[in-house]
Motif scaffolding. Structure first.
Motif, mmCIF file in Angstrom:
data_model
loop_
_atom_site.group_PDB
_atom_site.id
_atom_site.type_symbol
_atom_site.label_atom_id
_atom_site.label_comp_id
_atom_site.label_asym_id
_atom_site.label_seq_id
_atom_site.Cartn_x
_atom_site.Cartn_y
_atom_site.Cartn_z
ATOM 1 N N UNK A 63 38.399 4.199 -9.518
ATOM 2 C CA UNK A 63 38.424 5.579 -10.007
ATOM 3 C C UNK A 63 37.788 6.586 -8.999
ATOM 4 N N UNK A 64 37.955 6.270 -7.592
ATOM 5 C CA UNK A 64 37.601 7.344 -6.849
ATOM 6 C C UNK A 64 36.148 7.850 -6.670
ATOM 7 N N UNK A 65 35.387 6.532 -7.082
ATOM 8 C CA UNK A 65 34.044 6.960 -7.031
ATOM 9 C C UNK A 65 33.277 5.696 -6.245
ATOM 10 N N UNK A 66 32.167 6.065 -5.674
ATOM 11 C CA UNK A 66 31.173 5.271 -5.091
ATOM 12 C C UNK A 66 30.027 5.142 -5.926
ATOM 13 N N UNK A 67 29.248 3.906 -5.920
ATOM 14 C CA UNK A 67 27.734 3.633 -6.374
ATOM 15 C C UNK A 67 26.888 3.937 -5.049
ATOM 16 N N UNK A 68 26.188 5.200 -5.072
ATOM 17 C CA UNK A 68 25.168 5.297 -4.168
ATOM 18 C C UNK A 68 23.867 4.915 -4.601
ATOM 19 N N UNK A 69 23.170 4.389 -3.707
ATOM 20 C CA UNK A 69 21.999 4.055 -3.984
ATOM 21 C C UNK A 69 20.967 4.997 -3.077
ATOM 22 N N UNK A 70 19.965 5.548 -3.509
ATOM 23 C CA UNK A 70 18.844 6.287 -2.870
ATOM 24 C C UNK A 70 17.757 5.486 -2.981
ATOM 25 N N UNK A 71 17.329 4.879 -1.867
ATOM 26 C CA UNK A 71 16.137 4.100 -1.560
ATOM 27 C C UNK A 71 15.262 5.186 -1.143
ATOM 28 N N UNK B 65 29.260 8.806 -7.593
ATOM 29 C CA UNK B 65 29.561 9.811 -7.062
ATOM 30 C C UNK B 65 31.212 9.729 -6.465
ATOM 31 N N UNK B 66 31.640 10.883 -6.805
ATOM 32 C CA UNK B 66 33.100 10.683 -6.292
ATOM 33 C C UNK B 66 33.290 10.767 -4.684
ATOM 34 N N UNK B 67 34.344 10.109 -4.455
ATOM 35 C CA UNK B 67 34.237 9.873 -2.821
ATOM 36 C C UNK B 67 34.304 10.883 -2.119
ATOM 37 N N UNK C 30 35.137 0.317 -21.186
ATOM 38 C CA UNK C 30 36.351 -0.186 -21.937
ATOM 39 C C UNK C 30 37.334 0.997 -22.114
ATOM 40 N N UNK C 31 36.942 2.184 -22.485
ATOM 41 C CA UNK C 31 37.902 2.868 -22.902
ATOM 42 C C UNK C 31 38.264 4.010 -22.251
ATOM 43 N N UNK C 32 37.374 4.608 -21.191
ATOM 44 C CA UNK C 32 37.679 5.802 -20.279
ATOM 45 C C UNK C 32 37.377 5.380 -18.826
ATOM 46 N N UNK C 33 36.657 4.483 -18.728
ATOM 47 C CA UNK C 33 36.536 3.949 -17.202
ATOM 48 C C UNK C 33 35.186 4.811 -16.485
ATOM 49 N N UNK C 34 34.848 4.237 -15.550
ATOM 50 C CA UNK C 34 33.754 4.642 -14.739
ATOM 51 C C UNK C 34 33.185 6.114 -14.708
ATOM 52 N N UNK C 35 34.376 6.953 -14.675
ATOM 53 C CA UNK C 35 34.079 8.467 -14.444
ATOM 54 C C UNK C 35 33.579 8.956 -15.558
ATOM 55 N N UNK C 36 33.525 8.235 -16.865
ATOM 56 C CA UNK C 36 32.998 9.056 -18.029
ATOM 57 C C UNK C 36 31.573 8.635 -18.312
ATOM 58 N N UNK D 49 27.291 14.547 -7.593
ATOM 59 C CA UNK D 49 27.332 13.207 -8.532
ATOM 60 C C UNK D 49 27.524 13.470 -10.014
ATOM 61 N N UNK D 50 28.316 12.450 -10.608
ATOM 62 C CA UNK D 50 28.771 12.398 -11.750
ATOM 63 C C UNK D 50 27.436 12.260 -12.995
#
Ligand code: GLA
Length: 386
Positions: A208-216, A347-349, A288-294, A329-330
Protein backbone atom coordinates in the motif's frame (compact mmCIF):
# COMPACT_ATOMS: atom_id res chain seq x y z
CA UNK A 1 20.28 -2.71 18.81
CA UNK A 2 22.45 -4.69 16.46
CA UNK A 3 21.20 -7.96 14.96
CA UNK A 4 21.64 -10.88 17.34
CA UNK A 5 24.41 -13.26 16.32
CA UNK A 6 23.42 -15.60 13.49
CA UNK A 7 22.79 -19.26 14.21
CA UNK A 8 26.38 -20.33 13.52
CA UNK A 9 27.88 -17.54 15.58
CA UNK A 10 25.53 -18.19 18.50
CA UNK A 11 26.40 -21.89 18.42
CA UNK A 12 30.12 -21.03 18.32
CA UNK A 13 29.73 -18.68 21.30
CA UNK A 14 27.84 -21.40 23.13
CA UNK A 15 30.64 -23.86 22.44
CA UNK A 16 33.28 -21.50 23.77
CA UNK A 17 31.24 -20.56 26.87
CA UNK A 18 30.11 -24.06 27.85
CA UNK A 19 32.70 -26.28 26.18
CA UNK A 20 30.14 -28.30 24.18
CA UNK A 21 27.84 -27.73 21.22
CA UNK A 22 24.17 -26.79 21.84
CA UNK A 23 21.40 -29.29 21.11
CA UNK A 24 19.70 -26.64 18.99
CA UNK A 25 18.97 -22.94 18.40
CA UNK A 26 15.50 -21.37 18.53
CA UNK A 27 14.12 -17.90 17.90
CA UNK A 28 11.00 -15.99 18.94
CA UNK A 29 10.07 -12.45 17.88
CA UNK A 30 8.96 -9.33 19.72
CA UNK A 31 5.72 -7.68 18.63
CA UNK A 32 4.01 -4.41 17.96
CA UNK A 33 0.35 -4.10 18.65
CA UNK A 34 -1.54 -2.53 15.78
CA UNK A 35 -4.62 -1.95 17.92
CA UNK A 36 -6.33 -3.30 21.05
CA UNK A 37 -4.49 -2.00 24.11
CA UNK A 38 -5.30 -3.20 27.64
CA UNK A 39 -8.13 -5.20 26.17
CA UNK A 40 -6.51 -8.64 26.54
CA UNK A 41 -7.05 -9.04 30.28
CA UNK A 42 -10.59 -7.73 29.79
CA UNK A 43 -11.31 -10.74 27.59
CA UNK A 44 -11.51 -8.48 24.54
CA UNK A 45 -9.85 -8.27 21.12
CA UNK A 46 -6.29 -7.49 20.05
CA UNK A 47 -4.51 -7.23 16.71
CA UNK A 48 -0.72 -7.43 17.18
CA UNK A 49 1.92 -8.67 14.79
CA UNK A 50 5.25 -10.43 15.37
CA UNK A 51 8.14 -8.22 14.23
CA UNK A 52 11.43 -8.81 12.47
CA UNK A 53 13.35 -8.46 15.75
CA UNK A 54 13.77 -11.53 17.88
CA UNK A 55 15.35 -13.32 20.81
CA UNK A 56 17.51 -16.32 20.00
CA UNK A 57 18.43 -19.09 22.35
CA UNK A 58 20.98 -21.90 22.11
CA UNK A 59 20.25 -24.72 24.57
CA UNK A 60 21.78 -27.99 25.70
CA UNK A 61 20.33 -30.51 28.11
CA UNK A 62 22.78 -31.40 30.90
CA UNK A 63 23.05 -34.76 32.65
CA UNK A 64 22.54 -33.15 36.10
CA UNK A 65 20.04 -30.57 37.42
CA UNK A 66 22.33 -27.54 37.10
CA UNK A 67 21.14 -24.53 35.12
CA UNK A 68 23.75 -22.25 33.59
CA UNK A 69 22.46 -19.08 31.92
CA UNK A 70 24.39 -16.60 29.87
CA UNK A 71 23.36 -13.76 27.54
CA UNK A 72 25.07 -11.61 24.96
CA UNK A 73 23.30 -8.59 26.52
CA UNK A 74 23.14 -7.41 30.12
CA UNK A 75 26.23 -7.42 32.27
CA UNK A 76 25.46 -10.24 34.59
CA UNK A 77 27.97 -12.85 33.52
CA UNK A 78 27.06 -16.50 34.00
CA UNK A 79 24.16 -17.25 36.37
CA UNK A 80 23.93 -20.67 37.96
CA UNK A 81 20.81 -22.18 39.50
CA UNK A 82 19.38 -25.57 40.32
CA UNK A 83 16.40 -26.85 38.32
CA UNK A 84 15.25 -28.69 41.45
CA UNK A 85 15.07 -25.48 43.50
CA UNK A 86 13.79 -22.59 41.37
CA UNK A 87 13.05 -19.60 43.53
CA UNK A 88 10.88 -16.67 42.47
CA UNK A 89 12.43 -14.43 45.09
CA UNK A 90 16.05 -14.65 44.02
CA UNK A 91 16.03 -14.50 40.18
CA UNK A 92 17.65 -11.32 38.93
CA UNK A 93 17.53 -9.24 35.72
CA UNK A 94 16.81 -11.02 32.43
CA UNK A 95 17.27 -14.48 34.05
CA UNK A 96 13.74 -14.09 35.49
CA UNK A 97 12.33 -14.79 32.02
CA UNK A 98 13.98 -18.14 31.22
CA UNK A 99 13.81 -19.25 34.86
CA UNK A 100 10.14 -18.21 35.03
CA UNK A 101 9.38 -20.42 32.02
CA UNK A 102 11.14 -23.40 33.58
CA UNK A 103 9.24 -22.81 36.82
CA UNK A 104 5.92 -22.60 34.94
CA UNK A 105 6.68 -25.91 33.22
CA UNK A 106 7.29 -27.48 36.61
CA UNK A 107 3.99 -26.06 37.87
CA UNK A 108 2.40 -28.10 35.08
CA UNK A 109 4.06 -31.24 36.40
CA UNK A 110 6.60 -31.34 33.57
CA UNK A 111 10.15 -32.40 34.44
CA UNK A 112 12.81 -29.75 33.77
CA UNK A 113 16.35 -31.07 33.27
CA UNK A 114 19.59 -29.20 33.92
CA UNK A 115 20.37 -26.90 31.00
CA UNK A 116 23.03 -24.67 29.50
CA UNK A 117 21.35 -21.63 27.94
CA UNK A 118 22.82 -18.80 25.86
CA UNK A 119 20.47 -15.96 24.93
CA UNK A 120 20.79 -13.15 22.41
CA UNK A 121 18.20 -10.61 21.29
CA UNK A 122 17.76 -7.53 19.16
CA UNK A 123 14.35 -6.67 20.60
CA UNK A 124 15.10 -3.44 22.46
CA UNK A 125 14.45 -3.86 26.18
CA UNK A 126 11.89 -1.70 27.99
CA UNK A 127 10.69 -0.34 24.64
CA UNK A 128 7.17 -1.80 24.74
CA UNK A 129 8.04 -4.34 22.03
CA UNK A 130 7.78 -7.37 24.26
CA UNK A 131 11.44 -8.23 24.71
CA UNK A 132 10.60 -10.35 27.75
CA UNK A 133 8.01 -12.43 25.93
CA UNK A 134 10.41 -12.93 23.03
CA UNK A 135 12.85 -14.56 25.47
CA UNK A 136 10.12 -16.58 27.18
CA UNK A 137 8.68 -17.81 23.90
CA UNK A 138 12.10 -18.78 22.51
CA UNK A 139 12.85 -20.72 25.71
CA UNK A 140 9.49 -22.48 25.95
CA UNK A 141 9.57 -23.44 22.27
CA UNK A 142 13.07 -24.89 22.76
CA UNK A 143 12.12 -26.76 25.94
CA UNK A 144 8.88 -28.08 24.50
CA UNK A 145 10.82 -29.66 21.71
CA UNK A 146 13.94 -30.77 23.60
CA UNK A 147 12.03 -32.43 26.42
CA UNK A 148 9.22 -33.69 24.15
CA UNK A 149 6.78 -32.02 26.57
CA UNK A 150 4.09 -32.04 23.88
CA UNK A 151 2.57 -28.65 24.76
CA UNK A 152 0.27 -27.10 22.19
CA UNK A 153 0.63 -23.38 21.39
CA UNK A 154 -2.32 -22.53 23.60
CA UNK A 155 -0.69 -24.24 26.59
CA UNK A 156 2.56 -22.43 25.88
CA UNK A 157 0.62 -19.14 25.91
CA UNK A 158 -0.82 -19.98 29.33
CA UNK A 159 2.51 -21.21 30.71
CA UNK A 160 4.33 -18.03 29.71
CA UNK A 161 1.52 -15.97 31.22
CA UNK A 162 1.99 -17.88 34.45
CA UNK A 163 5.75 -17.22 34.26
CA UNK A 164 5.10 -13.48 33.83
CA UNK A 165 2.34 -13.23 36.42
CA UNK A 166 3.64 -15.46 39.18
CA UNK A 167 7.42 -15.61 38.70
CA UNK A 168 8.38 -12.28 37.13
CA UNK A 169 5.56 -10.49 38.97
CA UNK A 170 4.00 -8.63 36.01
CA UNK A 171 0.18 -9.02 35.93
CA UNK A 172 0.07 -9.05 32.11
CA UNK A 173 -2.31 -10.79 29.71
CA UNK A 174 -1.92 -13.14 26.73
CA UNK A 175 -1.41 -10.80 23.77
CA UNK A 176 2.38 -10.64 23.56
CA UNK A 177 3.16 -14.34 23.73
CA UNK A 178 0.31 -15.15 21.35
CA UNK A 179 1.79 -12.77 18.78
CA UNK A 180 5.28 -14.19 19.32
CA UNK A 181 4.15 -17.82 19.04
CA UNK A 182 1.46 -17.48 16.39
CA UNK A 183 2.81 -14.64 14.22
CA UNK A 184 3.43 -15.14 10.50
CA UNK A 185 5.18 -13.13 7.79
CA UNK A 186 2.89 -10.52 6.28
CA UNK A 187 0.11 -11.20 8.80
CA UNK A 188 -1.29 -9.67 11.95
CA UNK A 189 -2.88 -11.91 14.58
CA UNK A 190 -6.50 -11.18 15.42
CA UNK A 191 -7.09 -12.74 18.82
CA UNK A 192 -10.25 -13.10 20.83
CA UNK A 193 -8.84 -13.11 24.35
CA UNK A 194 -11.98 -14.67 25.83
CA UNK A 195 -11.62 -18.07 24.19
CA UNK A 196 -8.13 -17.52 22.70
CA UNK A 197 -9.39 -18.26 19.19
CA UNK A 198 -7.36 -16.44 16.56
CA UNK A 199 -7.16 -15.68 12.88
CA UNK A 200 -4.25 -14.43 10.76
CA UNK A 201 -5.08 -11.18 8.97
CA UNK A 202 -2.96 -9.94 6.05
CA UNK A 203 -1.21 -6.67 6.90
CA UNK A 204 0.80 -5.66 3.87
CA UNK A 205 1.80 -2.04 4.43
CA UNK A 206 4.51 -2.13 1.73
CA UNK A 207 2.10 -2.97 -1.08
CA UNK A 208 0.00 0.00 0.00
CA UNK A 209 3.10 2.24 -0.23
CA UNK A 210 3.39 2.46 3.56
CA UNK A 211 5.81 1.57 6.31
CA UNK A 212 5.17 0.92 9.98
CA UNK A 213 7.59 3.15 11.84
CA UNK A 214 8.43 2.41 15.45
CA UNK A 215 9.47 5.39 17.53
CA UNK A 216 11.19 4.11 20.66
CA UNK A 217 11.04 7.05 23.07
CA UNK A 218 13.69 5.44 25.30
CA UNK A 219 11.42 6.10 28.25
CA UNK A 220 11.76 2.78 29.99
CA UNK A 221 8.78 1.16 31.69
CA UNK A 222 8.11 -1.94 33.74
CA UNK A 223 4.80 -3.74 34.01
CA UNK A 224 5.86 -5.04 37.40
CA UNK A 225 5.54 -1.43 38.59
CA UNK A 226 2.21 -0.06 39.87
CA UNK A 227 0.60 1.62 36.83
CA UNK A 228 -0.29 -1.48 34.86
CA UNK A 229 -1.72 -3.27 37.91
CA UNK A 230 -3.70 -0.16 38.87
CA UNK A 231 -5.33 -0.07 35.40
CA UNK A 232 -6.20 -3.73 35.73
CA UNK A 233 -7.73 -3.12 39.14
CA UNK A 234 -9.86 -0.24 37.74
CA UNK A 235 -11.13 -2.53 34.99
CA UNK A 236 -12.02 -5.21 37.53
CA UNK A 237 -13.82 -2.66 39.68
CA UNK A 238 -15.69 -1.43 36.60
CA UNK A 239 -16.87 -4.88 35.60
CA UNK A 240 -17.89 -5.69 39.17
CA UNK A 241 -20.01 -2.55 39.52
CA UNK A 242 -21.54 -3.06 36.09
CA UNK A 243 -22.29 -6.70 36.91
CA UNK A 244 -20.48 -8.27 33.95
CA UNK A 245 -17.93 -11.09 33.81
CA UNK A 246 -15.41 -8.86 32.02
CA UNK A 247 -15.45 -5.47 30.28
CA UNK A 248 -15.68 -7.39 27.02
CA UNK A 249 -19.37 -7.70 27.88
CA UNK A 250 -19.98 -3.94 27.93
CA UNK A 251 -21.20 -2.48 24.62
CA UNK A 252 -20.82 1.06 23.30
CA UNK A 253 -24.56 1.60 23.91
CA UNK A 254 -24.09 0.71 27.60
CA UNK A 255 -21.65 3.54 28.21
CA UNK A 256 -24.24 6.24 28.87
CA UNK A 257 -25.74 4.19 31.68
CA UNK A 258 -22.28 3.18 32.97
CA UNK A 259 -21.41 6.86 33.37
CA UNK A 260 -24.08 7.16 36.03
CA UNK A 261 -22.92 4.08 37.92
CA UNK A 262 -19.16 4.59 38.04
CA UNK A 263 -16.91 7.25 39.50
CA UNK A 264 -15.33 9.47 36.84
CA UNK A 265 -11.93 7.77 36.79
CA UNK A 266 -13.30 4.22 36.62
CA UNK A 267 -15.75 5.31 33.94
CA UNK A 268 -12.95 6.67 31.76
CA UNK A 269 -10.95 3.45 32.20
CA UNK A 270 -14.02 1.45 31.19
CA UNK A 271 -14.74 3.75 28.25
CA UNK A 272 -11.24 3.20 26.91
CA UNK A 273 -11.60 -0.58 26.97
CA UNK A 274 -15.08 -0.57 25.43
CA UNK A 275 -14.19 1.85 22.64
CA UNK A 276 -10.83 0.15 22.04
CA UNK A 277 -12.50 -3.23 21.53
CA UNK A 278 -14.71 -1.53 19.01
CA UNK A 279 -11.69 0.02 17.27
CA UNK A 280 -10.07 -3.42 16.87
CA UNK A 281 -13.18 -4.61 15.04
CA UNK A 282 -13.25 -1.42 12.96
CA UNK A 283 -9.64 -1.95 11.85
CA UNK A 284 -10.30 -5.57 11.11
CA UNK A 285 -13.15 -4.47 8.88
CA UNK A 286 -11.12 -1.71 7.21
CA UNK A 287 -8.16 -4.00 6.48
CA UNK A 288 -10.53 -6.37 4.74
CA UNK A 289 -12.35 -3.72 2.74
CA UNK A 290 -10.07 -0.75 2.11
CA UNK A 291 -6.56 -1.84 3.16
CA UNK A 292 -3.95 -0.44 5.56
CA UNK A 293 -4.07 3.14 4.26
CA UNK A 294 -7.61 3.49 5.66
CA UNK A 295 -6.85 2.73 9.31
CA UNK A 296 -5.04 5.95 10.26
CA UNK A 297 -7.94 7.77 11.97
CA UNK A 298 -8.68 4.71 14.12
CA UNK A 299 -5.04 4.59 15.27
CA UNK A 300 -5.29 8.27 16.21
CA UNK A 301 -8.51 7.69 18.15
CA UNK A 302 -6.85 4.84 20.03
CA UNK A 303 -3.98 7.08 21.07
CA UNK A 304 -6.33 9.82 22.26
CA UNK A 305 -8.24 7.27 24.32
CA UNK A 306 -5.06 5.96 25.95
CA UNK A 307 -3.84 9.49 26.62
CA UNK A 308 -7.07 10.94 27.99
CA UNK A 309 -9.19 8.07 29.30
CA UNK A 310 -6.77 5.31 30.25
CA UNK A 311 -3.93 7.76 31.08
CA UNK A 312 -1.05 5.47 30.15
CA UNK A 313 0.78 7.74 27.72
CA UNK A 314 3.57 10.17 28.59
CA UNK A 315 4.90 13.47 27.19
CA UNK A 316 7.43 11.73 24.93
CA UNK A 317 4.85 9.35 23.42
CA UNK A 318 2.37 12.18 22.87
CA UNK A 319 5.05 14.27 21.18
CA UNK A 320 6.15 11.36 18.97
CA UNK A 321 2.56 10.84 17.84
CA UNK A 322 1.90 14.54 17.29
CA UNK A 323 5.11 15.19 15.38
CA UNK A 324 4.72 12.09 13.21
CA UNK A 325 1.14 13.00 12.34
CA UNK A 326 1.91 16.59 11.44
CA UNK A 327 4.82 15.50 9.23
CA UNK A 328 2.63 13.17 7.15
CA UNK A 329 2.00 9.90 9.02
CA UNK A 330 -1.52 8.64 8.31
CA UNK A 331 -2.10 7.62 11.92
CA UNK A 332 -0.04 7.03 15.04
CA UNK A 333 -0.45 5.63 18.53
CA UNK A 334 1.54 4.37 21.46
CA UNK A 335 1.85 0.59 21.39
CA UNK A 336 2.09 -1.89 24.26
CA UNK A 337 1.41 -1.40 27.94
CA UNK A 338 2.36 2.28 28.06
CA UNK A 339 4.05 4.54 30.63
CA UNK A 340 6.91 4.84 28.13
CA UNK A 341 8.12 2.56 25.39
CA UNK A 342 7.25 3.02 21.73
CA UNK A 343 4.74 4.57 19.37
CA UNK A 344 3.94 3.28 15.91
CA UNK A 345 3.29 5.61 12.98
CA UNK A 346 1.78 4.31 9.76
CA UNK A 347 3.66 6.36 7.23
CA UNK A 348 3.67 6.71 3.43
CA UNK A 349 7.10 5.67 2.10
CA UNK A 350 7.40 9.10 0.50
CA UNK A 351 6.94 10.83 3.87
CA UNK A 352 9.19 8.53 5.86
CA UNK A 353 12.24 10.78 5.84
CA UNK A 354 10.34 13.88 6.86
CA UNK A 355 8.47 12.04 9.62
CA UNK A 356 11.72 10.74 11.09
CA UNK A 357 13.29 14.20 10.89
CA UNK A 358 10.26 15.91 12.41
CA UNK A 359 10.15 13.53 15.38
CA UNK A 360 13.89 13.87 16.00
CA UNK A 361 13.66 17.63 15.74
CA UNK A 362 10.67 17.82 18.09
CA UNK A 363 12.45 15.63 20.68
CA UNK A 364 15.54 17.82 20.48
CA UNK A 365 13.49 21.00 20.89
CA UNK A 366 11.68 19.53 23.91
CA UNK A 367 14.97 18.52 25.55
CA UNK A 368 14.11 14.80 25.34
CA UNK A 369 16.75 12.13 24.70
CA UNK A 370 16.96 11.21 20.99
CA UNK A 371 14.43 8.52 20.07
CA UNK A 372 15.32 5.40 18.13
CA UNK A 373 13.26 5.19 14.93
CA UNK A 374 13.06 2.12 12.72
CA UNK A 375 10.64 0.22 10.52
CA UNK A 376 9.06 -3.14 11.36
CA UNK A 377 7.11 -5.61 9.31
CA UNK A 378 5.04 -8.65 10.26
CA UNK A 379 7.42 -11.59 10.61
CA UNK A 380 7.33 -15.30 11.44
CA UNK A 381 6.52 -16.50 14.93
CA UNK A 382 8.71 -18.73 17.10
CA UNK A 383 10.72 -21.37 15.24
CA UNK A 384 13.74 -23.63 15.38
CA UNK A 385 16.79 -22.31 13.52
CA UNK A 386 19.18 -25.22 13.95
C1 GLA B 1 1.62 -5.48 27.87
C2 GLA B 1 1.07 -6.82 28.33
C3 GLA B 1 -0.06 -7.31 27.44
C4 GLA B 1 -1.11 -6.23 27.23
C5 GLA B 1 -0.45 -4.90 26.86
C6 GLA B 1 -1.45 -3.78 26.80
O1 GLA B 1 2.25 -5.61 26.65
O2 GLA B 1 2.09 -7.79 28.35
O3 GLA B 1 -0.62 -8.47 27.98
O4 GLA B 1 -1.93 -6.10 28.35
O5 GLA B 1 0.56 -4.54 27.77
O6 GLA B 1 -2.31 -3.95 25.73
Amino acid sequence: MTRPPGTGELAARFQSAFGVAPDGVWQAPGRVNLIGEHTDYNEGFVLPFAIDKAARVAVRIRPDSTLRLLSTFGNQGMTTADAAALDRGTARGWTKYPLGVLWALQQRGLPVPGLDILLASDVPRGAGLSSSHAIECAVITALNELTAAGLGVDEMVLATRQAENDFVGAPTGIMDQTASLRGAAGQAVFLDCRDRSFRLVPFDAESAGLVTLVIDTKVSHSHSAGGYAARRASCELGSEVLGVKALRDVELEDLAEAAGLLDDKTFRRVRHVVTENNRVLQILELLGSAGPAAIGPVLDASHASMRDDFEISCAELDLAVRAARSAGALGARMTGGGFGGSAIALTPVAAQRQVRAAVEQAFGAAGFAPPDIFTVRPAAGALRLA
